[in-house]
Write a protein that holds these residues in place. Structure first.
Motif, PDB file in Angstrom:
ATOM      1  N   GLN A  12     121.754 114.016  73.718  1.00  0.00           N
ATOM      2  CA  GLN A  12     122.647 112.905  74.040  1.00  0.00           C
ATOM      3  C   GLN A  12     124.086 113.266  73.667  1.00  0.00           C
ATOM      4  N   PRO A  13     125.041 112.634  74.336  1.00  0.00           N
ATOM      5  CA  PRO A  13     126.458 112.972  74.073  1.00  0.00           C
ATOM      6  C   PRO A  13     126.832 112.930  72.599  1.00  0.00           C
ATOM      7  N   TYR A  14     126.351 111.951  71.879  1.00  0.00           N
ATOM      8  CA  TYR A  14     126.731 111.856  70.465  1.00  0.00           C
ATOM      9  C   TYR A  14     126.169 112.997  69.643  1.00  0.00           C
ATOM     10  N   ALA A  15     125.116 113.652  70.162  1.00  0.00           N
ATOM     11  CA  ALA A  15     124.480 114.742  69.429  1.00  0.00           C
ATOM     12  C   ALA A  15     125.004 116.106  69.868  1.00  0.00           C
ATOM     13  N   ALA A  16     125.830 116.133  70.903  1.00  0.00           N
ATOM     14  CA  ALA A  16     126.360 117.396  71.422  1.00  0.00           C
ATOM     15  C   ALA A  16     127.677 117.697  70.720  1.00  0.00           C
ATOM     16  N   ARG A  17     127.588 118.359  69.593  1.00  0.00           N
ATOM     17  CA  ARG A  17     128.750 118.547  68.733  1.00  0.00           C
ATOM     18  C   ARG A  17     129.359 119.929  68.847  1.00  0.00           C
ATOM     19  N   LYS A  18     128.754 120.781  69.664  1.00  0.00           N
ATOM     20  CA  LYS A  18     129.278 122.135  69.845  1.00  0.00           C
ATOM     21  C   LYS A  18     129.351 122.432  71.327  1.00  0.00           C
ATOM     22  N   GLN A  19     130.134 123.474  71.656  1.00  0.00           N
ATOM     23  CA  GLN A  19     130.128 123.960  73.028  1.00  0.00           C
ATOM     24  C   GLN A  19     128.997 124.961  73.183  1.00  0.00           C
ATOM     25  N   TYR A  20     128.408 124.955  74.349  1.00  0.00           N
ATOM     26  CA  TYR A  20     127.355 125.920  74.655  1.00  0.00           C
ATOM     27  C   TYR A  20     127.655 126.548  76.006  1.00  0.00           C
ATOM     28  N   LEU A  21     127.046 127.708  76.253  1.00  0.00           N
ATOM     29  CA  LEU A  21     127.196 128.360  77.539  1.00  0.00           C
ATOM     30  C   LEU A  21     125.930 128.111  78.347  1.00  0.00           C
ATOM     31  N   CYS A  22     126.111 127.531  79.497  1.00  0.00           N
ATOM     32  CA  CYS A  22     124.971 127.229  80.363  1.00  0.00           C
ATOM     33  C   CYS A  22     124.575 128.486  81.135  1.00  0.00           C
ATOM     34  N   PRO A  23     123.329 128.935  80.994  1.00  0.00           N
ATOM     35  CA  PRO A  23     122.902 130.141  81.698  1.00  0.00           C
ATOM     36  C   PRO A  23     122.754 129.933  83.204  1.00  0.00           C
ATOM     37  N   HIS A  35     123.265 117.021  77.960  1.00  0.00           N
ATOM     38  CA  HIS A  35     122.680 118.211  78.576  1.00  0.00           C
ATOM     39  C   HIS A  35     121.235 118.356  78.089  1.00  0.00           C
ATOM     40  N   LEU A  36     120.624 119.486  78.388  1.00  0.00           N
ATOM     41  CA  LEU A  36     119.226 119.702  78.049  1.00  0.00           C
ATOM     42  C   LEU A  36     119.065 120.956  77.214  1.00  0.00           C
ATOM     43  N   PRO A  44     109.891 130.450  71.048  1.00  0.00           N
ATOM     44  CA  PRO A  44     110.684 129.314  70.555  1.00  0.00           C
ATOM     45  C   PRO A  44     112.073 129.689  70.069  1.00  0.00           C
ATOM     46  N   ASP A  45     112.301 130.968  69.792  1.00  0.00           N
ATOM     47  CA  ASP A  45     113.639 131.374  69.361  1.00  0.00           C
ATOM     48  C   ASP A  45     114.611 131.487  70.519  1.00  0.00           C
ATOM     49  N   ASP A  46     114.087 131.481  71.728  1.00  0.00           N
ATOM     50  CA  ASP A  46     114.908 131.716  72.911  1.00  0.00           C
ATOM     51  C   ASP A  46     115.332 130.399  73.548  1.00  0.00           C
ATOM     52  N   ARG A  47     115.824 129.495  72.710  1.00  0.00           N
ATOM     53  CA  ARG A  47     116.232 128.195  73.251  1.00  0.00           C
ATOM     54  C   ARG A  47     117.600 128.305  73.908  1.00  0.00           C
ATOM     55  N   ARG A  48     117.756 127.574  75.008  1.00  0.00           N
ATOM     56  CA  ARG A  48     118.998 127.614  75.787  1.00  0.00           C
ATOM     57  C   ARG A  48     119.441 126.196  76.106  1.00  0.00           C
ATOM     58  N   HIS A  49     120.737 126.032  76.168  1.00  0.00           N
ATOM     59  CA  HIS A  49     121.315 124.750  76.561  1.00  0.00           C
ATOM     60  C   HIS A  49     121.739 124.821  78.019  1.00  0.00           C
ATOM     61  N   TRP A  50     121.352 123.836  78.776  1.00  0.00           N
ATOM     62  CA  TRP A  50     121.614 123.799  80.214  1.00  0.00           C
ATOM     63  C   TRP A  50     122.291 122.491  80.593  1.00  0.00           C
ATOM     64  N   TRP A  55     119.728 122.893  85.348  1.00  0.00           N
ATOM     65  CA  TRP A  55     118.312 123.081  85.035  1.00  0.00           C
ATOM     66  C   TRP A  55     117.440 122.662  86.209  1.00  0.00           C
ATOM     67  N   HIS A  56     117.846 121.600  86.860  1.00  0.00           N
ATOM     68  CA  HIS A  56     117.042 121.165  88.005  1.00  0.00           C
ATOM     69  C   HIS A  56     117.081 122.184  89.133  1.00  0.00           C
ATOM     70  N   LYS A  57     118.262 122.816  89.327  1.00  0.00           N
ATOM     71  CA  LYS A  57     118.323 123.889  90.315  1.00  0.00           C
ATOM     72  C   LYS A  57     117.450 125.052  89.882  1.00  0.00           C
ATOM     73  N   GLU A  58     117.490 125.376  88.585  1.00  0.00           N
ATOM     74  CA  GLU A  58     116.689 126.484  88.053  1.00  0.00           C
ATOM     75  C   GLU A  58     115.193 126.214  88.235  1.00  0.00           C
ATOM     76  N   MET A  59     114.813 124.981  87.999  1.00  0.00           N
ATOM     77  CA  MET A  59     113.411 124.602  88.189  1.00  0.00           C
ATOM     78  C   MET A  59     112.971 124.871  89.613  1.00  0.00           C
ATOM     79  N   ARG A  60     113.851 124.494  90.545  1.00  0.00           N
ATOM     80  CA  ARG A  60     113.511 124.732  91.946  1.00  0.00           C
ATOM     81  C   ARG A  60     113.435 126.224  92.218  1.00  0.00           C
TER      82      ARG A  60
END
Ligand SMILES: [Zn+2]
Length: 68
Positions: A12-23, A35-36, A44-50, A55-60
């Motif tokens: 959730q927006p309030y929990a997004a306190r850092k910038q991430y790079l979307c793969p 974001h997700l 489990p160590d290979d977590r990514r922020h999308w 992510w929906h495009k990636e799923m497809r």
């Protein structure tokens, strides 16, 4: 755990306190942006922020229903 071998959790927006790079688009996900987090069940160590949309495009792309 998911059927697709990944666990997807919303950030959730309030929990997004850092910038991430979307793969998906190689652009940053800004602070305060909904974001997700996607975690492979077997790596489990290979977590990514999308971005949600990326992510929906990636799923497809990965699991594509192939229905166009
Ligand atoms: Zn993206």
């Amino acid at each position: 755990m998911g059927d697709l071998g990944v666990t997807v959790s919303p950030v959730q927006p309030y929990a997004a306190r850092k910038q991430y790079l979307c793969p998906g688009c190689n652009n940053t996900i800004g602070v305060g942006v909904f974001h997700l987090v996607v975690v492979p069940d077997d790596e489990p160590d290979d977590r990514r922020h999308w971005h949600h949309g990326c992510w929906h495009k990636e799923m497809r792309r990965r699991f594509g229903a192939g229905t166009g």
